[in-house]
Enzyme design. Structure first.
Site, PDB file in Angstrom:
ATOM      1  N   LYS A 120      38.052 -50.574  -5.776  1.00  0.00           N
ATOM      2  CA  LYS A 120      38.587 -49.307  -5.284  1.00  0.00           C
ATOM      3  C   LYS A 120      39.529 -48.796  -6.368  1.00  0.00           C
ATOM      4  O   LYS A 120      40.605 -49.351  -6.597  1.00  0.00           O
ATOM      5  CB  LYS A 120      39.334 -49.504  -3.968  1.00  0.00           C
ATOM      6  N   LYS A 302      30.404 -51.745   0.817  1.00  0.00           N
ATOM      7  CA  LYS A 302      29.534 -50.732   1.421  1.00  0.00           C
ATOM      8  C   LYS A 302      28.220 -51.361   1.849  1.00  0.00           C
ATOM      9  O   LYS A 302      27.674 -52.184   1.090  1.00  0.00           O
ATOM     10  CB  LYS A 302      29.212 -49.631   0.401  1.00  0.00           C
TER      11      LYS A 302
END
Ligand code: IVH
Length: 694
Positions: A120, A302
């Site tokens: 991230k 994800k």
């Protein structure tokens, strides 16, 4: 979320209103110019406090409240997004992640076959619209529905090309950030232009992206993390593929178009098929964080397949098929209380920041490096400043920059020393790093203590008190003098009887036979710790060869670039008298087992050539050793691994080739088992390297 950090207590309606105002202002600054006065941790705690108050007093909720809004509801741009730019939900622990995965699989009513795990990135989300392969519009995330146009930045962002490798129409989404190097360079430029420095890379990226009229250029970096059909109902081939491909393959398409992704970084996105693999990769990325050239604040997990994403769907704020595993804050705002000047063993006078203690990544930080006086000037720091401090894992904390908009006018200029703070002598300020003109002699105690330390000459009987005595009596001025000490000289010292004198001299005599790598390490040259000294000694074989080496020769050694090579040559030059004394005293200056690089390795009887047994392997040792290896220290085990052609490492990862697990091996063994890493007992390992055990 049960595993979330603490909340700031919000006790009554007035405190609630104040908290909402503070959070709204901070979010506006964070997403605007990027100069929020709250660090991430403080902002998160405040919003949690607001949320807790709202839960208990649902009728009091203010319309401005940042809870449940993308970007805390901060920015409203005027360019509508084709598809909303959403946020991500968070987890903060391995348990939180496992619970989220279980919940998602329950929702789908089937296990998820593939997870994509990626960093991230700690910057700002932007959407880049390409038409016919040309970048035509760049838009910030804004409130998620509409953002601000920042197309003026096109061409100034590395990794986001103005033209793709194919003339396609597509929307690329990703993060704009400043790498650490870009941040440092930007602040130098800003200070030179009489501007105030950015307080951290993220605010640097925000400020730069939105700045329209600047007389100087500051570089930014882009990493793509997604691609969408443009317009959303586009029927082109590419659009169809983007709807059907797994996320991991979309990322390959993005990279193929010439847009930068994290693929070439150590934290590249990978596909995992089990939760255990996901957790292992999360730990790996977290462990790499401190060494990365850019900031990350978590790991994004994800569901990789389009079908899983589609069935998972979205909430109003975030996709249900993705989650952010947040890492602890590694940057906080605190106050610079003082600057200390310390003289190191090589005579370097290093400034150190004294901070108001602040908790960062598992420890309390009170000191941080400031590198050198030029660095203080470059950062535009003042005493009493609020400063951003960075610390991750084991890295030494560093002051990033002052938070200039928090200045009160009470701040004071930082005084630089005019004489050596240790001996009062002259300072050599001709280089960026200031040094006592007496060099190593200024702090001989420190340099001799280092030289006789466990990983260098290992002369146990020489504690610091003895070293001070020897120096004060004028018997030694550096560690080479130890080898010419006489019994009579030592006997003149206080509290040195015949027995302790003989023991000390015997220990010194033994050290004469140490391999070159230990003696070289004892020199204490900048950047040459244990393993670098081993590499240098193994590469050159003798001190003579090292002294004859030029910049290019040094660069043949793994891990030495032009800069380090230059330092080596400069410091070796300074050490000529010391090394001459070592030679004269008959100290061993060769590396046992050295084989000239050009020489052919020992041939087998049948004419074949054998590589060392651990060639190309990354080996980790844990637990206590037994059998033939029982007596070896960890350093000696690492030396053995390297002699056998392997690389010794201290942590287990998917890249580990072998774990040597002795008695009482703990978490490293569990991790290796989980990752399917080969595990050997000390006895099995001893067999593998038997020819090298003396
Ligand atoms: S995916 C719909 N992937 O995190 C999916 N976001 O908290 C949402 N971010 O606004 C985005 N790295 O600015 C995604 N590898 C990554 C990311 C990432 C950073 C940011 C992005 C987003 C924010 C959400």
């Amino acid at each position: 979320m049960t595993d979330a950090p603490h909340a700031t207590p919000v006790t009554d309606q007035a405190a609630y209103a104040q908290a909402v105002q503070t959070a709204v202002d901070a979010a506006a600054a964070y997403y605007g110019a990027g100069d929020s006065s709250l660090d991430d941790d403080a902002y998160d705690r405040l919003v949690r406090g607001i949320a807790a108050y709202e839960e208990a007093h649902p009728d009091d909720v203010l319309p401005d409240s940042p809870t449940g809004k993308v970007a805390g509801g901060a920015v409203i741009g005027d360019i509508p997004h084709t598809t909303p730019m959403l946020s991500l939900d968070n987890v903060f622990s391995v348990e939180g992640l496992a619970a989220w995965v279980a919940g998602f699989e329950r929702r789908l009513d089937r296990p998820v076959a593939a997870w994509s795990v990626e960093p991230k990135l700690d910057g700002l989300a932007v959407s880049a619209r390409y038409r016919g392969g040309r970048l035509v519009q760049l838009v910030t995330r804004g409130d998620g529905t509409a953002g601000e146009e920042v197309s003026h930045a096109i061409g100034a962002i590395l990794g986001l090309p103005a033209e793709l490798s194919e003339p396609v129409t597509v929307e690329i989404r990703g993060e704009v950030l400043m790498t650490s190097a870009q941040f440092e360079a930007a602040n130098v430029t800003r200070v030179e232009h009489e501007g105030v420095p950015f307080s951290n890379p993220r605010s640097g990226a925000a400020g730069t992206l939105r700045a329209r009229e600047r007389t100087y250029r500051v570089e930014l970096t882009f990493f793509g993390y997604g691609a969408l059909p443009l317009p959303p109902d586009d029927a082109s081939d590419l659009a169809t593929r983007l709807r059907e491909l797994p996320h991991s393959e979309i990322m390959q398409v993005v990279a193929g178009l010439g847009v930068q992704t994290t693929a070439a970084t150590p934290v590249a996105g990978i596909v995992c098929t089990t939760v255990e693999q996901v957790q292992a990769r999360v730990e790996e990325i977290a462990a790499l964080r401190a060494e990365l050239p850019f900031g990350i604040d978590g790991i994004v997990i994800k569901a990789d397949l389009a079908a899983d994403q589609e069935q998972g769907g979205f909430s109003s704020r975030a996709p249900r098929w993705a989650i952010a595993y947040k890492l602890p804050a590694v940057e906080k705002i605190t106050r610079l209380v003082d600057v200390e000047w310390n003289v190191g063993r090589t005579g370097i006078i290093a400034p150190r920041a004294v901070l108001e203690p602040v908790h960062l990544d598992g420890s309390t930080v009170t000191y941080a490096t400031l590198h050198n006086p030029a660095d203080i000037t470059r950062r535009g720091l003042m005493l009493g400043d609020h400063v951003t401090v960075y610390k991750a894992g084991d890295v030494i904390p560093r002051v990033e920059a002052p938070v200039v908009h928090l200045r009160t006018g009470e701040e004071k200029v930082i005084d630089f020393p005019s004489e050596c703070p240790r001996c009062g002598g002259e300072i050599d300020a001709s280089q960026q790093r200031w040094r006592c003109a007496r060099g190593r002699a200024c702090h001989a105690v420190a340099s001799v203590s280092y030289a006789v330390g466990r990983d260098q000459l290992d002369i146990e009987t020489l504690g610091e008190t003895r070293i001070v005595q020897l120096i004060d009596a004028g018997l030694i001025s550096d560690f080479a003098d130890l080898f010419t000490l006489t019994r009579d000289q030592v006997l003149t010292l206080d509290r040195m009887g015949p027995t302790s004198t003989d023991n000390m001299l015997a220990a010194i005599d033994q050290a004469k036979a140490k391999p070159l790598n230990k003696v070289f390490c004892a020199l204490g040259i900048r950047g040459t710790g244990r393993s670098m000294s081993r590499r240098i000694a193994r590469h050159f074989g003798s001190m003579e060869a090292i002294r004859a080496a030029g910049v290019e020769d040094f660069q043949q050694v793994e891990g030495i670039g032009p800069e380090r090579a230059a330092i080596l040559i400069e410091e070796l030059d300074e050490l000529v008298p010391l090394v001459d004394k070592l030679v004269a005293a008959g100290v061993n200056l060769t590396e046992p087992g050295f084989v000239e690089a050009t020489a052919v390795p020992a041939d087998q009887e049948d004419g074949s050539v054998t590589a060392p047994p651990l060639t190309g392997m990354s080996v980790v040792v844990t637990g206590s050793m037994t059998g033939a290896l029982a007596e070896l220290t960890r350093t000696e085990m690492n030396e053995l691994i390297e002699r056998a052609g392997g690389k010794a490492s201290s942590s287990v990862s998917a890249r580990t080739s072998l774990l040597v697990a002795g008695e009482k091996a703990g978490s490293k063994k569990d991790k290796a088992t989980k990752l399917g890493v080969r595990i050997a007992t000390p006895e099995e390992f001893a067999d593998l390297v038997q020819d090298l055990i003396s």
